[in-house]
Write a protein that holds these residues in place. Structure first.
Motif, short mmCIF file in Angstrom:
data_model
loop_
_atom_site.label_atom_id
_atom_site.label_comp_id
_atom_site.label_asym_id
_atom_site.label_seq_id
_atom_site.Cartn_x
_atom_site.Cartn_y
_atom_site.Cartn_z
N PHE A 1 -2.96 -2.39 -11.04
CA PHE A 1 -4.51 -1.93 -10.77
C PHE A 1 -4.28 -1.29 -9.55
O PHE A 1 -5.83 -0.06 -9.13
N CYS A 2 -3.56 -1.28 -8.52
CA CYS A 2 -4.09 -0.82 -7.34
C CYS A 2 -2.11 -0.93 -6.53
O CYS A 2 -1.16 -1.42 -6.69
N GLY A 3 -2.36 0.45 -6.53
CA GLY A 3 -0.46 1.15 -5.95
C GLY A 3 -0.61 0.92 -3.79
O GLY A 3 0.24 1.20 -3.44
N GLY A 4 -1.18 0.64 -3.94
CA GLY A 4 -1.76 0.07 -2.43
C GLY A 4 -2.43 0.82 -1.36
O GLY A 4 -3.17 1.70 -1.71
N TRP A 5 -2.18 1.45 -0.36
CA TRP A 5 -2.69 2.16 0.59
C TRP A 5 -1.68 3.07 0.47
O TRP A 5 -0.53 4.14 0.25
#
Length: 245
Positions: A60-64
């Motif tokens: 979904f999302c690996g962060g910044w």
């Protein structure tokens, strides 16, 4: 990497796809503002009743994006704080969209991804989805993400997660109110499609009114605006039924 928009169902559904899968769907300032702009553009279409946010790849999302941290060398705490406020302001623009955003959550939700997850109206998670906040291990204290987690979770669990001492399962995310539903991995796409179909069965103006009621209530802690929104839909509904007789 720029998000793409695809209208469906005569424009009542607009699919916004974010593809930075090669880097785990991480974000930097440019990517975040491009995504928010794409979502706002979709929601601004008169016929649009639902936006589906599709995150490409396995996570979904690996962060910044950690490569962006090199740009902070020599920056003052005030400058960094301003940047944090700006990214959180961008997420608030997602929360304030006039139509609900549905998304499928699979794989990893890391760091900043928790903030994106918190901003989306109706996330559905796969059983194998996992949430982690590794910032503390790198010497950082989470800011806006920390606020979102501290607000959503019981105090001990917030500390457990924000210190990097644990990783949250999909069922925990559901219990904490971070996702709307948890389904088997191989059923995630079908469940997301079914939710979209259910929402599209509701008149678009009613969906927009429901979003306005929920978000104004959460923002103010008061029902005043909800009364006005609900009254508007009741009057319109009664008038429509009267015209049909």
């Amino acid at each position: 990497m720029a998000p793409t928009l695809t209208p469906r169902h005569d424009g009542r559904l607009i699919r916004v796809r974010y593809d930075n899968a090669a880097r785990g769907n991480c974000f930097d300032d440019t990517a975040l503002h491009e995504l928010v702009h794409a979502l706002e553009t979709a929601a601004a279409v008169d016929s649009c009743a639902v936006v589906e946010l599709a995150m490409a790849g396995r996570n979904f999302c690996g962060g910044w994006d950690t490569t962006a941290f090199t740009e902070l060398a020599g920056s003052s705490p005030e400058t960094v704080a301003d940047g944090l406020r700006a990214s959180d302001a961008a997420l608030r623009r997602i929360r304030r969209l006039p139509v609900p955003v549905v998304t499928a959550v699979r794989g990893r939700v890391i760091g900043f991804g928790a903030g994106l997850l918190d901003a989306v109206h109706l996330p559905i998670a796969a059983t194998s989805a996992r949430l982690s906040l590794p910032e503390a291990r790198f010497g950082f204290a989470p800011a806006g993400v920390g606020y979102a987690i501290a607000r959503a979770l019981p105090r001990p669990q917030a500390y457990h997660l924000l210190t990097g001492a644990t990783t949250a399962s999909a069922d925990q995310m559901l219990a904490w109110g971070l996702v709307a539903e948890v389904v088997a991995d191989d059923h995630l796409d079908r469940a997301t499609e079914a939710l979209v179909e259910t929402l599209l069965a509701v008149p678009g103006h009613t969906l927009r009114a429901v979003v306005e009621v929920v978000e104004s209530s959460r923002a103010t802690g008061r029902p005043d605006h909800a009364y006005d929104v609900s009254a508007r839909t009741i009057v319109a509904g009664v008038a429509a039924r009267g015209a049909d007789r």
